[in-house]
Enzyme design. Structure first.
Site, PDB file in Angstrom:
ATOM      1  N   LEU A 165       0.814  -1.221   0.000  1.00  0.00           N
ATOM      2  CA  LEU A 165       0.000   0.000   0.000  1.00  0.00           C
ATOM      3  C   LEU A 165       0.845   1.268   0.000  1.00  0.00           C
ATOM      4  O   LEU A 165       0.368   2.330  -0.406  1.00  0.00           O
ATOM      5  CB  LEU A 165      -0.956   0.009   1.190  1.00  0.00           C
ATOM      6  CG  LEU A 165      -2.121  -0.966   1.092  1.00  0.00           C
ATOM      7  CD1 LEU A 165      -2.932  -0.958   2.381  1.00  0.00           C
ATOM      8  CD2 LEU A 165      -3.000  -0.654  -0.108  1.00  0.00           C
ATOM      9  N   ILE A 195       0.227 -11.959  -0.199  1.00  0.00           N
ATOM     10  CA  ILE A 195      -0.161 -13.363  -0.079  1.00  0.00           C
ATOM     11  C   ILE A 195      -1.520 -13.434   0.601  1.00  0.00           C
ATOM     12  O   ILE A 195      -1.735 -12.812   1.649  1.00  0.00           O
ATOM     13  CB  ILE A 195       0.904 -14.156   0.690  1.00  0.00           C
ATOM     14  CG1 ILE A 195       2.236 -14.095  -0.079  1.00  0.00           C
ATOM     15  CG2 ILE A 195       0.454 -15.604   0.902  1.00  0.00           C
ATOM     16  CD1 ILE A 195       3.416 -14.674   0.640  1.00  0.00           C
ATOM     17  N   HIS A 197      -8.540  -8.567   3.724  1.00  0.00           N
ATOM     18  CA  HIS A 197      -7.398  -7.671   3.609  1.00  0.00           C
ATOM     19  C   HIS A 197      -6.625  -7.902   2.304  1.00  0.00           C
ATOM     20  O   HIS A 197      -6.145  -6.957   1.684  1.00  0.00           O
ATOM     21  CB  HIS A 197      -6.479  -7.848   4.827  1.00  0.00           C
ATOM     22  CG  HIS A 197      -5.382  -6.852   4.913  1.00  0.00           C
ATOM     23  ND1 HIS A 197      -5.607  -5.515   5.145  1.00  0.00           N
ATOM     24  CD2 HIS A 197      -4.044  -6.999   4.793  1.00  0.00           C
ATOM     25  CE1 HIS A 197      -4.458  -4.873   5.168  1.00  0.00           C
ATOM     26  NE2 HIS A 197      -3.489  -5.751   4.956  1.00  0.00           N
TER      27      HIS A 197
END
Length: 156
Positions: free
Chosen positions: A57, A82, A88
């Site tokens: 991010l 992953i 999320h």
């Protein structure tokens, strides 16, 4: 008809790399394979800048700041996301991808997005070397293509 040739010669290019440190063992291999390929394509070591950030991010913000300097011909985004057990994964994947794309379009600079999105570590390990190399090739090719387009436009 004019055809713009594919050009993988990078000796004249300046490349910026932003690598997310999350899953750094895999990320470091991704970065190393990318840099090895950039050097093989002729990019001078002094013309490669590497910045690391905590996670995927944060990559777009640093790409944006590198692009704003107007010192780079292309940028590369590296990292691994992953899948876990929560939403999320989707949030990080979608937002980082959208951010990388937006920076490229806003600053008219090619960005090779090699932020891997995988189900597990094994998939990331299987892809880390080839995707690092692919990112280097994409960055060099796209930087040269945009330069050719601008030169062709200026010649008219």
């Amino acid at each position: 008809m004019q055809t713009l040739a594919v050009n993988h010669q990078g000796s004249h290019l300046r490349i910026g790399i932003v690598q997310a440190r999350f899953s750094d063992g895999i990320g470091s291999h991704l970065r190393e394979s990318c840099i090895r390929k950039l050097l093989a394509l002729g990019v001078q070591e002094d013309n490669i800048t590497v910045a690391t950030v905590p996670g995927a991010l944060e990559v777009p913000l640093v790409l944006q700041n590198l692009a704003a300097t107007e010192q780079y011909d292309a940028l590369i985004a590296l990292g691994i996301i992953i899948r876990g057990e929560t939403y999320h994964f989707e949030l990080v994947s979608n937002e980082s991808g959208a951010g990388v794309t937006r920076v490229g379009l806003d600053f008219n600079i090619p960005i090779a997005n090699a932020i891997l999105t995988t189900e597990n570590d094994d998939q990331a390990i299987a892809r880390m070397n080839i995707k690092g190399e692919d990112a280097a090739v994409v960055a060099v090719e796209m930087a040269n293509l945009l330069a050719d387009i601008h030169h062709a436009d200026a010649a008219e």
